[in-house]
Design an enzyme around this catalytic site. Structure first.
Site, short mmCIF file in Angstrom:
data_model
loop_
_atom_site.label_atom_id
_atom_site.label_comp_id
_atom_site.label_asym_id
_atom_site.label_seq_id
_atom_site.Cartn_x
_atom_site.Cartn_y
_atom_site.Cartn_z
CG ASP A 290 -2.93 10.07 11.73
OD1 ASP A 290 -4.11 10.79 11.63
OD2 ASP A 290 -2.32 9.84 10.88
CB VAL B 58 3.64 -0.50 3.46
CG1 VAL B 58 3.96 -1.55 4.35
CG2 VAL B 58 3.64 1.07 4.41
CE LYS C 280 5.23 5.05 6.62
NZ LYS C 280 4.43 5.73 8.01
N GLY D 189 0.91 5.26 1.59
CA GLY D 189 0.41 6.54 2.49
C GLY D 189 0.87 7.82 2.08
N GLY E 243 0.79 -1.24 0.06
CA GLY E 243 -0.05 0.03 0.09
C GLY E 243 0.74 1.30 -0.04
#
Length: 388
Positions: A234, A126, A141, A121, A119
């Site tokens: 977050d 990642v 990451k 971000g 994925g």
């Protein structure tokens, strides 16, 4: 540039954007949409893609079920390679063929083999990988190139990674290592099965028992953060991951802000995701652990109803967090118990003083709900005998 479409039945196809007439409309009606998708959850004209300068942008066309990028419902947002665009049960990704194959796939760095992307971000991508010596699966990451060129951002990344690596709790995603190699910076973490944001995208709202389990596990993680004088800043569905054993874990504790001797965290810059950010955090003032509790409440609201408390452009969402009362959970999810609705409402109070005092208190309230007890203990009326 092309679109890769994957339907919920597992079928996939591509659409060439280089030869398309813009804007490109995505929808159910083949007469009105260039990208037609047979799905009852998709509106006849659902959303459209267009260029804004060199950037691709997605605009929702007042669709019935919404348009989502990386798990967040949008009205208009940038759409970049690696992002996940969801319309109904169809997931769409953007592929830039001019970039060629990902040079990190197949690379081996400091004893870790990088295998496939998982994925993307805001700050990087990642990947799934393996710690070769231990045959241990990991998540890796990678700091995005634009941030890797910024010395201040790199130093912050390394500091945050080391801080996260020093913390160990069953409900926190464990950080194994931080690596710099050439112009790249890597954070090696425990590999998880997926995120709660993924569950929302794929299956819609969770049942109340499932939501209570998520909130209980993340309350335990936040209690640990409080004990270590940290504010996460977050908490959101995409930062709540789950493993094969069904345990939920909070990720990205490395971005947490330390609580100073005066009992509050002093924000150097406004941080947090607009759909879940506490009012005091959005203002940029000092915060404490109760800002995380607000975000936990907004997350619980989203898990129960399938949407965050407030929707719309970012500016409108922030203004709503600052001054607008959130909807009652039961108006959108009528099967929600009174106790759970009361807890979510309490977590979403604008004034931090009116929220639970700590994550430990939230955990206690969740235990009461699990035991079928009312959220608030009933008042005991004493009877007095009148003297004669």
């Amino acid at each position: 540039m092309r679109l890769n479409l994957r339907a919920n039945d597992g079928t996939s196809r591509t659409f060439d954007l280089d030869t398309a007439t813009l804007p490109v409309v995505v929808g159910r009606d083949a007469d009105l949409a260039q990208v037609a998708v047979v799905d009852g959850q998709i509106s006849r004209v659902h959303c459209r893609l267009l260029k804004a300068g060199e950037e691709w942008v997605v605009e929702d066309l007042s669709s019935r079920n919404g348009t989502f990028i990386n798990g967040t419902r949008i009205t208009r947002a940038a759409f970049r390679p690696g992002d996940r665009l969801r319309v109904g049960g169809c997931q769409i990704t953007l592929e830039d063929e001019s970039l060629g194959p990902d040079p990190l796939i197949g690379a081996r760095i400091a004893g870790f083999a990088i295998e496939e992307p998982l994925g993307r971000g805001r700050y990087g991508a990642v990947y799934r990988g393996t710690q070769v010596a231990l045959h241990r699966p990991v998540a890796i990451k990678v700091l995005a190139p634009e941030y890797a060129r910024d010395p201040e951002r790199v130093q912050a990344f390394l500091t945050e990674a080391r801080r996260a690596g020093a913390l160990n709790h069953p409900n926190l995603v464990q950080v194994h290592d931080v690596i710099s190699a050439g112009s790249n910076y890597f954070l090696v973490m425990e590999l998880m099965s997926g995120s709660v944001g993924d569950l929302l995208e794929q299956d819609g709202p969770l049942n109340e028992e499932g939501v209570r389990k998520v909130l209980a596990d993340i309350s335990a993680a936040l209690a640990f953060a409080e004990a270590n004088r940290l504010v996460h800043r977050d908490v959101k569905p995409d930062n709540i991951l789950f493993g094969e054993d069904g345990t939920y874990k909070l990720a990205d504790l490395g971005i947490a802000a330390p609580i100073a001797d005066d009992g509050v965290a002093h924000q150097e810059r406004i941080f947090g995701s607009p759909h879940y950010v506490a009012p005091e955090q959005a203002r940029g003032g000092v915060i404490d652990g109760r800002a995380d509790l607000y975000a936990l409440g907004a997350t619980g609201f989203h898990l129960l109803t399938g949407r965050p408390p407030f929707e719309g452009p970012t500016r409108e969402v922030i203004q709503a967090h600052l001054g607008k009362a959130p909807p009652d959970v039961r108006d959108l999810a009528p099967e929600t118990s009174q106790g759970m609705a009361q807890l979510i409402a309490k977590l979403l109070r604008k004034n931090p003083q009116e929220r639970p005092r700590s994550a430990v208190d939230v955990g206690t309230l969740l235990e009461r709900l699990a035991e079928g007890k009312p959220l608030v203990r009933p008042m005991i009326r004493r009877r007095f005998r009148r003297r004669r």
